[in-house]
Design a protein around this motif. Structure first.
Motif, PDB file in Angstrom:
ATOM      1  N   LEU A  70       0.825  -1.209   0.000  1.00 38.19           N
ATOM      2  CA  LEU A  70       0.000   0.000   0.000  1.00 38.19           C
ATOM      3  C   LEU A  70       0.860   1.262   0.000  1.00 38.19           C
ATOM      4  O   LEU A  70       0.541   2.252  -0.679  1.00 38.19           O
ATOM      5  CB  LEU A  70      -0.934   0.003   1.214  1.00 38.19           C
ATOM      6  N   MET A  71       1.963   1.232   0.743  1.00 38.21           N
ATOM      7  CA  MET A  71       2.844   2.407   0.784  1.00 38.21           C
ATOM      8  C   MET A  71       3.543   2.623  -0.552  1.00 38.21           C
ATOM      9  O   MET A  71       3.634   3.756  -1.036  1.00 38.21           O
ATOM     10  CB  MET A  71       3.860   2.254   1.917  1.00 38.21           C
ATOM     11  N   VAL A  72       4.006   1.564  -1.183  1.00 38.45           N
ATOM     12  CA  VAL A  72       4.680   1.694  -2.478  1.00 38.45           C
ATOM     13  C   VAL A  72       3.688   2.122  -3.563  1.00 38.45           C
ATOM     14  O   VAL A  72       4.010   2.944  -4.422  1.00 38.45           O
ATOM     15  CB  VAL A  72       5.406   0.382  -2.844  1.00 38.45           C
ATOM     16  N   ALA A  73       2.473   1.594  -3.504  1.00 39.39           N
ATOM     17  CA  ALA A  73       1.452   1.990  -4.484  1.00 39.39           C
ATOM     18  C   ALA A  73       1.124   3.472  -4.358  1.00 39.39           C
ATOM     19  O   ALA A  73       0.931   4.162  -5.368  1.00 39.39           O
ATOM     20  CB  ALA A  73       0.195   1.151  -4.303  1.00 39.39           C
ATOM     21  N   GLY A  74       1.072   3.979  -3.147  1.00 40.07           N
ATOM     22  CA  GLY A  74       0.832   5.406  -2.944  1.00 40.07           C
ATOM     23  C   GLY A  74       1.964   6.254  -3.481  1.00 40.07           C
ATOM     24  O   GLY A  74       1.743   7.317  -4.076  1.00 40.07           O
ATOM     25  N   LEU A  75       3.190   5.784  -3.295  1.00 41.57           N
ATOM     26  CA  LEU A  75       4.352   6.516  -3.807  1.00 41.57           C
ATOM     27  C   LEU A  75       4.361   6.536  -5.335  1.00 41.57           C
ATOM     28  O   LEU A  75       4.599   7.581  -5.957  1.00 41.57           O
ATOM     29  CB  LEU A  75       5.632   5.885  -3.278  1.00 41.57           C
ATOM     30  N   ILE A  76       4.068   5.409  -5.945  1.00 41.65           N
ATOM     31  CA  ILE A  76       4.026   5.343  -7.413  1.00 41.65           C
ATOM     32  C   ILE A  76       2.900   6.223  -7.960  1.00 41.65           C
ATOM     33  O   ILE A  76       3.077   6.924  -8.963  1.00 41.65           O
ATOM     34  CB  ILE A  76       3.872   3.881  -7.872  1.00 41.65           C
ATOM     35  N   ALA A  77       1.741   6.224  -7.298  1.00 41.15           N
ATOM     36  CA  ALA A  77       0.635   7.074  -7.743  1.00 41.15           C
ATOM     37  C   ALA A  77       0.994   8.550  -7.618  1.00 41.15           C
ATOM     38  O   ALA A  77       0.681   9.352  -8.509  1.00 41.15           O
ATOM     39  CB  ALA A  77      -0.614   6.766  -6.930  1.00 41.15           C
ATOM     40  N   ALA A  78       1.676   8.924  -6.541  1.00 37.61           N
ATOM     41  CA  ALA A  78       2.067  10.326  -6.361  1.00 37.61           C
ATOM     42  C   ALA A  78       3.050  10.766  -7.436  1.00 37.61           C
ATOM     43  O   ALA A  78       2.929  11.869  -7.991  1.00 37.61           O
ATOM     44  CB  ALA A  78       2.663  10.513  -4.972  1.00 37.61           C
ATOM     45  N   VAL A  79       4.018   9.920  -7.747  1.00 34.10           N
ATOM     46  CA  VAL A  79       4.998  10.260  -8.789  1.00 34.10           C
ATOM     47  C   VAL A  79       4.311  10.350 -10.159  1.00 34.10           C
ATOM     48  O   VAL A  79       4.582  11.255 -10.948  1.00 34.10           O
ATOM     49  CB  VAL A  79       6.152   9.239  -8.792  1.00 34.10           C
TER      50      VAL A  79
END
Length: 115
Positions: A70-79
């Motif tokens: 979930l944390m990595v998915a949020g980071l990828i979505a933000a980028v």
């Protein structure tokens, strides 16, 4: 939108309604994702206790992997959103996405009405 001539106001209304609907669903999914992440972080002592025992270690690993995902998915979505916001192509892709989403929704409604 009665001030738009030649009947284009109806399609603008549909576009704006679908845009608001899409943003509402996105906000709901983001809120649920954030709540799940907070729940996992709040129960870290439980997962640490489960890590102690060999027979419950896989459960703790699964939950921690979910949190990391979930944390990595949020980071990828933000980028991704940051890149799309800086490119002129981002606005075009946003408009295309809306029209494709509405076309899929209309075809779904048509297929449901035919059944």
């Amino acid at each position: 939108m009665d001030f738009v001539p030649f009947g284009f106001g109806d399609s603008a209304d549909v576009f704006l309604a679908s845009l608001i609907y899409l943003l509402t669903i996105t906000l709901a999914v983001a809120t649920i994702k954030y709540a799940v992440m907070l729940a996992i972080v709040d129960t870290i002592p439980l997962w640490a206790t489960l890590w102690i025992f060999e027979w419950t270690r896989k459960i703790a690993m699964m939950v921690i992997d979910l949190l990391i995902g979930l944390m990595v998915a949020g980071l990828i979505a933000a980028v991704t959103f940051a890149i799309l916001a800086t490119l002129p192509l981002g606005a075009l892709m946003f408009a295309i996405d809306q029209s494709l989403w509405m076309g899929n929704f209309c075809s779904l409604q048509l297929s449901l009405s035919l059944d």
